[in-house]
Enzyme design. Sequence first.
Site, PDB file in Angstrom:
ATOM      1  N   CYS A  52     -85.047  43.542 -71.883  1.00 44.71           N
ATOM      2  CA  CYS A  52     -86.254  44.068 -71.221  1.00 44.71           C
ATOM      3  C   CYS A  52     -86.737  45.253 -72.046  1.00 44.71           C
ATOM      4  O   CYS A  52     -86.740  45.189 -73.263  1.00 44.71           O
ATOM      5  CB  CYS A  52     -85.956  44.436 -69.768  1.00 44.71           C
ATOM      6  SG  CYS A  52     -84.622  45.640 -69.570  1.00 44.71           S
ATOM      7  N   ALA A  53     -87.093  46.345 -71.406  1.00 42.35           N
ATOM      8  CA  ALA A  53     -87.501  47.546 -72.138  1.00 42.35           C
ATOM      9  C   ALA A  53     -86.284  48.396 -72.477  1.00 42.35           C
ATOM     10  O   ALA A  53     -86.116  48.836 -73.610  1.00 42.35           O
ATOM     11  CB  ALA A  53     -88.513  48.357 -71.338  1.00 42.35           C
TER      12      ALA A  53
END
Length: 139
Positions: free
Chosen positions: A98-99
């Site tokens: 993800c981030a």
Amino acid sequence: MWKAVMNAWNGTESQSKNVSNIQSYSFEDMKRIVGKHDPNVVLVDVREPSEYSIVHIPASINVPYRSHPDAFALDPLEFEKQIGIPKPDSAKELIFYCASGKRGGEAQKVASSHGYSNTSLYPGSMNDWVSHGGDKLDL
């Protein structure tokens, strides 16, 4: 010791490791994986489409966790209807990111609990990928 803690927090460990039976990968590992183009490995970006459209790891698919937290519990037809792509084969290795690693870890757990036995995590995720110049690589 503090450096090891910070590296773990940032997802910048220099080697892959297996924690709690979950394989996790470093930036260098991911660079090699992306360069191999292995059809038995699926990179799963669980950020929202607006994040994915800005930058993502090459050849990854987008299965947004916030808007579809139970996507991997769906049957293949409903998955494709909601997500817009075929549901990944449960026999393949799925590497989640993800981030920063949080959503990726959560999505990895959901997939594992719904029949995906070969799941992994890139804990550094996009923050680590971009900080190491992964977005500039020609893979």
